[in-house]
Design an enzyme around this catalytic site. Structure first.
Site, mmCIF file in Angstrom:
data_model
loop_
_atom_site.group_PDB
_atom_site.id
_atom_site.type_symbol
_atom_site.label_atom_id
_atom_site.label_comp_id
_atom_site.label_asym_id
_atom_site.label_seq_id
_atom_site.Cartn_x
_atom_site.Cartn_y
_atom_site.Cartn_z
ATOM 1 N N ASP A 133 0.855 -1.184 0.000
ATOM 2 C CA ASP A 133 0.000 0.000 0.000
ATOM 3 C C ASP A 133 0.889 1.231 0.000
ATOM 4 O OD1 ASP A 133 -1.912 1.987 0.399
ATOM 5 O OD2 ASP A 133 -3.076 0.788 1.817
ATOM 6 N N ARG A 135 -0.258 4.370 -0.229
ATOM 7 C CA ARG A 135 -1.029 5.573 0.078
ATOM 8 C C ARG A 135 -0.526 6.275 1.332
ATOM 9 N NH1 ARG A 135 -6.922 3.155 0.285
ATOM 10 N NH2 ARG A 135 -5.722 1.553 1.387
#
Length: 204
Positions: A133, A135
């Site tokens: 991930d 983000r």
């Protein structure tokens, strides 16, 4: 990522099938090491200051949000959040341009190819040289502060979003489940989020 400046650049009326919102555009400027400008929008409904509002941080998903893909639950979560905000009469949906958990659209489509060959979502990202991930959630936290919101009821199954808000100085008074009805086409996707990324279910 630390932003040197976060600015509201637009604020307009925004009627939707869930009800009337305001749509606000924000730009975040960071120097990492060159100047980088990130953009995001906030959909705001009702009085968000008298009590901690319901807030959803949603990462852009072209395939789900626009094309109704059933490889993921993104569109269902987006519609769930908008519906719950409308039901409450107040809330904020923050929409970030972080396609494919931050790896970008073309890399996400390449990850789809690897998933078709048997890799799960995390393995596919790692095979392409990415983290599970990519983000970051500093920009939505700064947007909330600009909106004068320092405490929220956060709709998420992702404990990293809760931790990111808390570390940025936005208090999460309640985690609201973002569970949607599973479909056979994304059951494995949800299993991987729970088993490998620590995503939660229900109110636990």
């Amino acid at each position: 990522m630390a932003y040197d400046n976060v600015t509201k650049v637009a604020d307009a009326d925004f009627p939707t099938r869930w009800g009337h919102f305001r749509i606000l555009g924000f730009e975040g400027i960071a120097n990492v090491p060159v100047t980088k400008i990130d953009t995001a929008v906030a959909l705001v409904m009702g009085d968000i200051h008298s009590s901690p509002p319901l807030v959803r941080i949603h990462s852009q998903c072209l395939t789900g949000d626009v094309f109704h893909s059933l490889r993921c639950d993104c569109r269902q979560q987006l519609e769930l959040a908008l519906g719950k905000i409308a039901e409450a009469g107040a809330g904020v949906l923050l929409y970030e341009q972080q396609e494919g958990r931050g790896i970008g659209l073309m890399a996400k489509l390449r990850a789809y190819e690897l998933q078709d060959q048997g890799r799960d979502t995390i393995q596919a990202n790692e095979d392409l040289g990415f983290k599970a991930d990519h983000r970051e959630f500093e920009l939505p936290a700064e947007m909330l502060k600009q909106l004068g919101v320092t405490s929220v009821r956060l709709m998420t199954n992702n404990p990293e979003k809760v931790a990111a808000m808390e570390s940025a100085g936005v208090r999460v008074v309640e985690r609201v489940s973002a569970d949607v009805e599973p479909q056979p086409t994304f059951e494995k996707y949800l299993d991987v989020k729970r088993e490998k990324m620590g995503h939660l279910t229900g109110s636990n």
